[in-house]
Design a protein around this motif. Structure first.
Motif, PDB file in Angstrom:
ATOM      1  N   SER A  35      -3.570   6.801  16.645  1.00 52.44           N
ATOM      2  CA  SER A  35      -3.883   7.361  17.969  1.00 52.44           C
ATOM      3  C   SER A  35      -2.641   7.912  18.658  1.00 52.44           C
ATOM      4  O   SER A  35      -2.736   8.737  19.559  1.00 52.44           O
ATOM      5  CB  SER A  35      -4.533   6.289  18.855  1.00 52.44           C
ATOM      6  N   ALA A  36      -1.467   7.442  18.183  1.00 49.44           N
ATOM      7  CA  ALA A  36      -0.196   7.950  18.720  1.00 49.44           C
ATOM      8  C   ALA A  36       0.357   9.081  17.852  1.00 49.44           C
ATOM      9  O   ALA A  36       1.538   9.425  17.941  1.00 49.44           O
ATOM     10  CB  ALA A  36       0.811   6.817  18.817  1.00 49.44           C
ATOM     11  N   SER A  37      -0.485   9.617  16.977  1.00 48.25           N
ATOM     12  CA  SER A  37      -0.148  10.782  16.133  1.00 48.25           C
ATOM     13  C   SER A  37       0.811  10.466  15.004  1.00 48.25           C
ATOM     14  O   SER A  37       1.551  11.346  14.541  1.00 48.25           O
ATOM     15  CB  SER A  37       0.422  11.928  16.993  1.00 48.25           C
ATOM     16  N   VAL A  38       0.822   9.220  14.533  1.00 47.51           N
ATOM     17  CA  VAL A  38       1.585   8.881  13.342  1.00 47.51           C
ATOM     18  C   VAL A  38       0.680   9.126  12.140  1.00 47.51           C
ATOM     19  O   VAL A  38      -0.410   8.561  12.041  1.00 47.51           O
ATOM     20  CB  VAL A  38       2.056   7.408  13.355  1.00 47.51           C
ATOM     21  N   VAL A  39       1.116   9.983  11.223  1.00 52.16           N
ATOM     22  CA  VAL A  39       0.280  10.391  10.094  1.00 52.16           C
ATOM     23  C   VAL A  39       0.347   9.353   8.977  1.00 52.16           C
ATOM     24  O   VAL A  39       1.433   8.957   8.545  1.00 52.16           O
ATOM     25  CB  VAL A  39       0.725  11.768   9.554  1.00 52.16           C
ATOM     26  N   SER A  40      -0.810   8.901   8.514  1.00 53.63           N
ATOM     27  CA  SER A  40      -0.941   7.966   7.388  1.00 53.63           C
ATOM     28  C   SER A  40       0.035   6.785   7.475  1.00 53.63           C
ATOM     29  O   SER A  40       0.852   6.559   6.573  1.00 53.63           O
ATOM     30  CB  SER A  40      -0.731   8.709   6.059  1.00 53.63           C
ATOM     31  N   PRO A  41      -0.006   6.033   8.550  1.00 54.32           N
ATOM     32  CA  PRO A  41       0.947   4.924   8.690  1.00 54.32           C
ATOM     33  C   PRO A  41       0.661   3.786   7.705  1.00 54.32           C
ATOM     34  O   PRO A  41      -0.495   3.453   7.436  1.00 54.32           O
ATOM     35  CB  PRO A  41       0.721   4.457  10.128  1.00 54.32           C
ATOM     36  N   GLN A  42       1.727   3.216   7.153  1.00 51.58           N
ATOM     37  CA  GLN A  42       1.617   2.013   6.331  1.00 51.58           C
ATOM     38  C   GLN A  42       2.115   0.838   7.159  1.00 51.58           C
ATOM     39  O   GLN A  42       3.209   0.903   7.725  1.00 51.58           O
ATOM     40  CB  GLN A  42       2.460   2.128   5.064  1.00 51.58           C
ATOM     41  N   VAL A  43       1.331  -0.209   7.208  1.00 48.38           N
ATOM     42  CA  VAL A  43       1.709  -1.395   7.976  1.00 48.38           C
ATOM     43  C   VAL A  43       1.708  -2.593   7.042  1.00 48.38           C
ATOM     44  O   VAL A  43       0.726  -2.842   6.333  1.00 48.38           O
ATOM     45  CB  VAL A  43       0.735  -1.633   9.154  1.00 48.38           C
ATOM     46  N   PHE A  44       2.803  -3.340   7.042  1.00 49.08           N
ATOM     47  CA  PHE A  44       2.957  -4.506   6.177  1.00 49.08           C
ATOM     48  C   PHE A  44       2.958  -5.771   7.041  1.00 49.08           C
ATOM     49  O   PHE A  44       3.765  -5.888   7.968  1.00 49.08           O
ATOM     50  CB  PHE A  44       4.254  -4.414   5.369  1.00 49.08           C
ATOM     51  N   LEU A  45       2.056  -6.670   6.730  1.00 52.14           N
ATOM     52  CA  LEU A  45       1.948  -7.931   7.469  1.00 52.14           C
ATOM     53  C   LEU A  45       2.859  -8.968   6.818  1.00 52.14           C
ATOM     54  O   LEU A  45       2.726  -9.249   5.630  1.00 52.14           O
ATOM     55  CB  LEU A  45       0.500  -8.425   7.477  1.00 52.14           C
ATOM     56  N   VAL A  46       3.775  -9.532   7.612  1.00 54.23           N
ATOM     57  CA  VAL A  46       4.823 -10.376   7.038  1.00 54.23           C
ATOM     58  C   VAL A  46       5.047 -11.621   7.888  1.00 54.23           C
ATOM     59  O   VAL A  46       4.993 -11.564   9.121  1.00 54.23           O
ATOM     60  CB  VAL A  46       6.157  -9.584   6.931  1.00 54.23           C
ATOM     61  N   SER A  47       5.303 -12.732   7.214  1.00 48.02           N
ATOM     62  CA  SER A  47       5.828 -13.939   7.849  1.00 48.02           C
ATOM     63  C   SER A  47       7.214 -14.175   7.291  1.00 48.02           C
ATOM     64  O   SER A  47       7.369 -14.378   6.087  1.00 48.02           O
ATOM     65  CB  SER A  47       4.947 -15.161   7.558  1.00 48.02           C
ATOM     66  N   SER A  48       8.230 -14.154   8.143  1.00 45.45           N
ATOM     67  CA  SER A  48       9.603 -14.342   7.671  1.00 45.45           C
ATOM     68  C   SER A  48       9.857 -15.769   7.207  1.00 45.45           C
ATOM     69  O   SER A  48      10.861 -16.038   6.539  1.00 45.45           O
ATOM     70  CB  SER A  48      10.589 -13.962   8.779  1.00 45.45           C
ATOM     71  N   PHE A  49       8.964 -16.698   7.567  1.00 45.11           N
ATOM     72  CA  PHE A  49       9.105 -18.080   7.114  1.00 45.11           C
ATOM     73  C   PHE A  49       8.401 -18.318   5.782  1.00 45.11           C
ATOM     74  O   PHE A  49       8.658 -19.306   5.103  1.00 45.11           O
ATOM     75  CB  PHE A  49       8.558 -19.048   8.178  1.00 45.11           C
ATOM     76  N   ASP A  50       7.503 -17.411   5.420  1.00 45.89           N
ATOM     77  CA  ASP A  50       6.761 -17.529   4.159  1.00 45.89           C
ATOM     78  C   ASP A  50       6.677 -16.150   3.510  1.00 45.89           C
ATOM     79  O   ASP A  50       5.629 -15.508   3.499  1.00 45.89           O
ATOM     80  CB  ASP A  50       5.346 -18.080   4.408  1.00 45.89           C
ATOM     81  N   LEU A  51       7.800 -15.700   2.955  1.00 45.55           N
ATOM     82  CA  LEU A  51       7.852 -14.349   2.397  1.00 45.55           C
ATOM     83  C   LEU A  51       6.905 -14.165   1.217  1.00 45.55           C
ATOM     84  O   LEU A  51       6.503 -13.046   0.904  1.00 45.55           O
ATOM     85  CB  LEU A  51       9.282 -14.022   1.956  1.00 45.55           C
ATOM     86  N   HIS A  52       6.569 -15.267   0.554  1.00 44.73           N
ATOM     87  CA  HIS A  52       5.696 -15.173  -0.612  1.00 44.73           C
ATOM     88  C   HIS A  52       4.250 -14.869  -0.230  1.00 44.73           C
ATOM     89  O   HIS A  52       3.438 -14.533  -1.089  1.00 44.73           O
ATOM     90  CB  HIS A  52       5.753 -16.478  -1.404  1.00 44.73           C
TER      91      HIS A  52
END
Length: 393
Positions: free
Chosen positions: A185-202
């Protein structure tokens, strides 16, 4: 300069080998130890940038060299943090965009964006206007950026407390969808979003993020990234092994060029020094050195002695010396005979040097393959031990 090397390592090594240029071969073989990789981690205050920087480097909060973390803004300057085993790799903790000292409209002028290879844009809630503006500016500079939605573990715990019929996968999907829709909606084309926990990288998307970074980096920096990846999975360990394995033939060829020098005893002496350096790279890359194992123990609460108990190789969790290395090599079937044959062949007229080069190549190739397999297996065993002791892994 005549001895400088470009970054097209495959072609460069081949040319150096054809010219029997030992110095240039050595430079190429050590390229990933010297080739800089600069990773920028940015986002608004409180998004978890410093925690991510520490986790990527395998360092806990409070350890020497750790980026300071807290509930208030802790990064007031552009701050470099070197990787403990590979000082050519730097994670840059950038101040939060939109602060008084770093206002959004002046951020790009205050931060040296040109030095970074790629950018990690982190948010703990949702990506805001400043994050989008940053992404667009980075795109105009012709550089890559990746959106990381941090603190996913806290989100899941909060949702579990508030929902009667909690479903983790559904919640993750909803968070990812909301982030992507907000960016679109902010005009970013094909955004990739990665869900991460820095305490549980696995857990969650950190492995996917690593795969994406690896795929999109230039060739000469791809192996650099592989070697500094946290050992969060058997796949990561195998990638490190692959990166090391493909260079063995070049180390063997370097050994053969030394064997071409008609000085008795020189080849073995040089080979031992070279092998110590290469094996040390293996140990550091697989995080099997004493310091890395102690950090792993502290981070996972698995006793250090339990981790070292599963290690089979004498070359892990110790200082690698010439005596130790020769002792280990002496156990490999046929290796001692090859090394002796190399020295003996020097005294054969005409054919002696070519034979010595051949024996040197074969013995070095064999030694490094055996040692690499042993250390990779130890890395898998250590990871298995952590998994057994932490059932959430």
């Amino acid at each position: 300069m005549g001895n400088s090397v470009d970054h097209n390592s495959t072609e460069g090594i081949q040319e150096a080998l054809q010219n029997n240029d030992r110095e240039k071969i050595q430079q190429y073989m050590n390229l990933e130890k010297k080739s800089p990789l600069n990773i920028a981690v940015t986002g608004e205050c409180g998004s978890g940038k410093s925690t991510f920087v520490n986790a990527f480097r395998g360092i806990q909060h409070g350890e020497e060299g750790a980026a300071p973390t807290g509930v208030v803004a802790t990064t007031s300057e552009v701050t470099p943090y070197l990787h403990p085993n590979y000082p050519n790799v730097t994670l840059w903790d950038l101040p939060g965009i939109g602060t008084t000292k770093f206002p959004a409209d002046k951020y790009l002028n205050l931060v040296p964006f040109e030095r970074f290879d790629f950018f990690i844009i982190i948010s703990a809630i949702r990506f805001r206007e400043n994050d989008v503006m940053l992404a667009k500016k980075i795109t105009k500079m012709g550089k890559k950026f990746y959106f990381v939605r941090s603190k996913i573990d806290f989100d899941l715990k909060n949702q579990e407390r508030s929902q009667r019929e909690f479903n983790a996968e559904r919640t993750l999907s909803e968070i990812r969808k909301a982030c992507i829709q907000g960016l679109q909606s902010a005009s970013v084309v094909s955004p990739q979003v990665f869900l991460v926990s820095s305490f549980d990288l696995h857990l969650y998307d950190f492995a996917l993020l690593l795969n994406t970074l690896e795929r999109e980096l230039p060739e000469h920096k791809r192996d650099v990234l592989k070697l500094v990846m946290p050992n969060i999975s058997h796949e990561v360990i195998n990638k490190k092994k692959e990166a090391f394995y493909k260079k063995i033939k070049y180390w063997a060829m370097l050994s053969a060029t030394v064997a071409a020098v008609p000085v008795p005893g020189l080849s073995i002496a040089v080979d031992v020094v070279m092998l110590i350096g290469v094996v040390t790279q293996y140990v550091l890359g697989f995080c099997l050195d004493i310091l890395s194992l102690k950090k792993l123990s502290a981070r996972t609460n698995v006793p250090y002695n339990d981790l070292t108990a599963v290690i089979i190789s004498d070359l892990a969790a110790t200082e690698i010396t010439a005596d130790l290395l020769l002792k280990v090599i002496g156990r490999f079937a046929g290796t001692a005979a090859l090394m002796a044959a190399e020295e003996g062949s020097r005294f054969i007229p005409i054919l002696g040097i070519p034979l010595a080069m051949s024996f040197s190549f074969v013995s070095t190739n064999k030694i490094l393959k055996i040692i690499l397999n042993m250390l990779a297996e130890d890395a898998h065993k250590v990871l298995n031990k952590v998994m057994e002791s932490n059932t959430s892994v």
